[in-house]
Structures are given as structure tokens and as C-alpha cells.
Design a protein around this motif. Sequence first.
Motif, mmCIF file in Angstrom:
data_model
loop_
_atom_site.group_PDB
_atom_site.id
_atom_site.type_symbol
_atom_site.label_atom_id
_atom_site.label_comp_id
_atom_site.label_asym_id
_atom_site.label_seq_id
_atom_site.Cartn_x
_atom_site.Cartn_y
_atom_site.Cartn_z
ATOM 1 N N GLY A 178 -1.832 38.719 -54.221
ATOM 2 C CA GLY A 178 -1.717 38.258 -55.752
ATOM 3 C C GLY A 178 -1.629 36.773 -55.709
ATOM 4 N N HIS A 179 -0.652 36.171 -54.953
ATOM 5 C CA HIS A 179 -0.218 34.775 -54.681
ATOM 6 C C HIS A 179 -0.840 33.983 -53.431
ATOM 7 N N GLU A 180 -1.816 34.671 -52.785
ATOM 8 C CA GLU A 180 -2.656 33.859 -51.648
ATOM 9 C C GLU A 180 -1.546 33.264 -50.758
ATOM 10 N N CYS A 181 -0.425 34.119 -50.109
ATOM 11 C CA CYS A 181 0.360 33.580 -49.296
ATOM 12 C C CYS A 181 0.729 34.588 -48.031
ATOM 13 N N GLY A 182 -0.344 35.482 -47.843
ATOM 14 C CA GLY A 182 -0.165 36.450 -46.419
ATOM 15 C C GLY A 182 -1.259 37.169 -46.360
ATOM 16 N N ARG A 183 -1.236 38.110 -45.408
ATOM 17 C CA ARG A 183 -2.218 39.065 -45.333
ATOM 18 C C ARG A 183 -1.952 40.587 -45.425
ATOM 19 N N ALA A 184 -2.440 41.315 -46.170
ATOM 20 C CA ALA A 184 -2.150 42.648 -46.375
ATOM 21 C C ALA A 184 -3.156 43.624 -45.786
ATOM 22 N N VAL A 185 -2.869 44.583 -45.019
ATOM 23 C CA VAL A 185 -3.604 45.711 -44.424
ATOM 24 C C VAL A 185 -3.750 46.994 -44.973
ATOM 25 N N ASN A 186 -4.608 47.672 -45.025
ATOM 26 C CA ASN A 186 -4.455 49.067 -45.443
ATOM 27 C C ASN A 186 -3.526 49.925 -44.851
ATOM 28 N N GLN A 187 -2.542 50.666 -45.522
ATOM 29 C CA GLN A 187 -1.569 51.333 -44.674
ATOM 30 C C GLN A 187 -2.209 52.141 -43.655
ATOM 31 N N GLY A 188 -1.442 52.003 -42.315
ATOM 32 C CA GLY A 188 -1.757 52.941 -41.324
ATOM 33 C C GLY A 188 -3.238 52.466 -40.442
ATOM 34 N N ASP A 189 -3.728 51.641 -40.905
ATOM 35 C CA ASP A 189 -5.028 50.947 -40.348
ATOM 36 C C ASP A 189 -4.515 50.060 -39.176
ATOM 37 N N TYR A 190 -4.212 50.606 -38.015
ATOM 38 C CA TYR A 190 -3.506 49.824 -36.815
ATOM 39 C C TYR A 190 -4.688 48.992 -36.232
ATOM 40 N N GLY A 191 -5.806 49.190 -36.205
ATOM 41 C CA GLY A 191 -6.805 48.398 -35.916
ATOM 42 C C GLY A 191 -7.208 47.007 -36.601
ATOM 43 N N ASN A 192 -7.243 47.205 -37.767
ATOM 44 C CA ASN A 192 -7.167 46.009 -38.626
ATOM 45 C C ASN A 192 -5.792 45.244 -38.704
ATOM 46 N N LEU A 193 -4.735 45.948 -38.469
ATOM 47 C CA LEU A 193 -3.602 45.242 -38.443
ATOM 48 C C LEU A 193 -3.240 44.387 -37.341
ATOM 49 N N VAL A 194 -3.954 44.779 -35.953
ATOM 50 C CA VAL A 194 -4.005 44.073 -34.692
ATOM 51 C C VAL A 194 -4.817 42.921 -34.930
ATOM 52 N N THR A 195 -6.029 43.189 -35.495
ATOM 53 C CA THR A 195 -7.094 42.209 -35.698
ATOM 54 C C THR A 195 -6.472 40.863 -36.569
ATOM 55 N N ALA A 196 -5.569 41.128 -37.717
ATOM 56 C CA ALA A 196 -5.248 40.306 -38.476
ATOM 57 C C ALA A 196 -4.161 39.536 -37.957
ATOM 58 N N ILE A 197 -3.293 40.101 -37.199
ATOM 59 C CA ILE A 197 -2.354 39.517 -36.332
ATOM 60 C C ILE A 197 -2.794 38.435 -35.435
ATOM 61 N N ALA A 198 -3.850 39.115 -34.700
ATOM 62 C CA ALA A 198 -4.421 38.158 -33.536
ATOM 63 C C ALA A 198 -4.963 36.966 -34.133
ATOM 64 N N ALA A 199 -5.790 37.115 -35.216
ATOM 65 C CA ALA A 199 -6.351 36.093 -36.048
ATOM 66 C C ALA A 199 -5.516 35.054 -36.269
ATOM 67 N N LEU A 200 -4.296 35.438 -36.781
ATOM 68 C CA LEU A 200 -3.421 34.496 -37.361
ATOM 69 C C LEU A 200 -2.839 33.700 -36.055
ATOM 70 N N CYS A 201 -2.519 34.590 -35.204
ATOM 71 C CA CYS A 201 -1.788 33.965 -33.941
ATOM 72 C C CYS A 201 -2.603 32.789 -33.486
ATOM 73 N N ASP A 202 -4.308 33.166 -33.527
ATOM 74 C CA ASP A 202 -5.023 32.034 -33.037
ATOM 75 C C ASP A 202 -5.453 31.029 -33.649
ATOM 76 N N ASN A 203 -4.970 30.979 -34.865
ATOM 77 C CA ASN A 203 -5.132 30.183 -35.739
ATOM 78 C C ASN A 203 -4.096 29.259 -36.483
ATOM 79 N N PRO A 204 -3.653 28.136 -35.474
ATOM 80 C CA PRO A 204 -2.375 27.384 -36.206
ATOM 81 C C PRO A 204 -2.454 26.571 -37.504
#
Length: 403
Positions: A333-359
Motif C-alpha cells: 500500500g505504501h510501496e516500501c517492501g515486498r509481500a509474498v503469498n503465505q507459504g510460497d517459499y519458492g517465491n519468497l526465496v526469489t524475492a529475497i535473492a532478487a533484493l540481495c542482488d540489487n543494491p
Amino acid sequence: MFQKIIFVIHQIGSGADGGIQSISELLFNTPRLEKLVITNIATPASARWEAHGEVALWNMTEAAHAQSRRGPGYRLGQIGRRLANNWRMARLVRRQGVRVVHCNDHRAFWNTALGAKLAGANVILNVRDTMRPGARFHFMWRLALRICDLFLVLSREMVDSWIETLKPLSLKERQRAKFAFLYSIVDMARFHPVPPETRRRLRQELGIGESEIAIAYVGRIEAKKAQLPFIREALEPIVERVPNVHVHFVGDFLPDRDAYSAACERAVAESGCGRAVSFAGYTARSADWYRACDVLVLASEREGLPRCVIEGLACGAPVVSFDVCSVREILEGHECGRAVNQGDYGNLVTAIAALCDNPGERARLAGRGPEVATRLFDAGRNGDLYADLVTRLSWGADDVFRH
């Protein structure tokens, strides 16, 4: 003239407790209210409350964190103690002439709300979590809704969630009108960003390597916070995709006497990723962990308004979280982070990795978070809103508080 109010706060005795931190900020930032605090144990938190009002200790027979008191003896003792405390509250309300009693959770509510109502006070039931999937005792929550005068939660999403949970009663006009929300307060003097040179020093003090990508997972180690499935489902893929990553679990960690902590420790060993994981245990330096980490992660089973998320935003931590209650409202709602569907560890990992790779994106979120936190969780604004709520409720206003 100060408005009198009684706060009833049940403490579970854990070092990391977002609910106690949230109610503490409310106590600290409502100078227009004359407060009496009823609580069950003496803690560092209750010691701080004494600067803002009288504090009294009452015995409340309620199971605390990492305890399992579920036998017949415990239940009988609980019923007896609740009856005694309600009678004590009725006498206290009459003697003090108090018009509003704030019960900080369901344990505090069942120990005092009936007595408060019997004596003529209005009762606020302040709920700081959502219902566990598959949980029983919905009838007790529906009864609580009937008894209370205000069902106060922490976000719009929480209002919607509890109305859905307590249907059909919650759809009746009189009961639905009791729902309201008020965002938590974050102490911006404590939780705020720091200059780059200070951040480098903090990372050194906390043992974070210079080239390390530090992921912080802040919260006591327990099933609700879901560190164990995160370790089993997400840890190895994260380590594979981000070679210089290190995951720091920050919060109460007692593997020698807590089965869940021990299971997390074993799962890390079995994953083969032990070198990329640390358990920091409980620390009073949570703000420094938020400032020092590169990504703040939350994969809880459920939440109300996650304290680690809003404090992390205030400190400039880029956040990735499952969409537990209130997360999409705040992060998307305030464009300040990433939300992933509950229990979707695949997309959670993807979102974490993408942020880690994007300073660059991490830097953008680090700047955006404090702006949002200052606007939504300001102490003066939200403290005044709560004091207005209490004043209006004490005089029987029909439209007490609608955010």
C-alpha cells in the motif's frame, strides 16, 4: 483534567514481545490520561510503566510462553482466579470512578472485563493478533465481542480479518460498529536510520562481515514465527543463490529447554548450511540489527501488525515478508517492501535473492521505509488519537473512533 483509565496487561515473560512493546508505547505517549496499570508479573517493561502511572501486580493463572498448563487442575485454578479478579476489578472501578478499562489481550480481558462491565465501565478489547488457522473457541471470541464496547485492532486488514472470523455475529450492525483500528506507535528516537559510517561500525560490532549479505529474521524462536519451516524450505536455496549470504535469527533462543528452538538448531545442522546461520538470541539491540542488515525477512504463520516489520521500516531495513495480516496494507500500500503469498517459499526465496542482488533497490527501500513509518506510526499523532478515543468512549459517544 486528566481522563482516568485502567490498563490490564498480561505478560508472558519473554524477552522479545512485540505486543508488550506496542502497549508500552501507548502508555508512554498518552500524557492526557491518568493511568493505573494492572499486570501479572514484574518485568523491565512494568518498571518503565511506573514512570507513567501506578502499577499493581495481580495473580493471573494463565499459561505463558513455552509453558503447557492444560490439565484439570490448571483449568480449575484459572476459572477461580478469573472470577476473583473480575470481582476485584468491579470493586476497583467503583472505588476509582473509572469509566474505561483497556484489556490488552484475551487473557487480560477474561480476568477483568466482566467485573469492569458490572461496575459500569466501558471496556476496550485490544487484539494484537489474528486467529490461528483451525483454532477452536470461536464462541469465546464471539462472546468477547458481545461483552466489549470496542474491539480495537492494529490495521484495516485486521478489522476485515476479525469480522470474517467472527461471522455471523460480526455482521450484525451493533457488533460490527464496535470494530476500529489504530496503528501501533514506533519510537522514532530509538528506531531510525544511521549514516553509512555508523552502519559499518554496527555491522562490525554485530559480527557481520564486510562483504556479507546479512539477512535478519527478528522474533522469538517459536512455532508462530515459523523459523523451522523457513530453515527447512528456504535456507538452502537462499545459500545456493546468494553465496555470500548469512542468516541471523534474532530473538529468544533456548535450545536446552525449548523443543522448538532445539528443532531449529537441528534443522540448520541437517541442512549443511550451518556456516551461513547464526542464532543471536534475545538482545536489546534490535534497532541495530535492523540498521545493519541488508534484508529483513519474516515468514510467520500469522501476525496482527508485525512489530519487526514496522520497526525495521523505521530503521531503513528493506523488508520481504509473507503476506500475513497487515503486510500488504503497509508494504504494498505504501510501496516500501515486498509481500509474498503465505507459504510460497519458492517465491519468497526469489524475492529475497532478487533484493540481495540489487543494491540499488535496497537503497530505494531503505529511504522509503522511514518516510512511511514516520507518517503512519508517529507517537504524538497516534497517542492523541487514542486519548481522544478514550475520552469519547468514556462519555458514551456513538461514533467513538473510525479510522
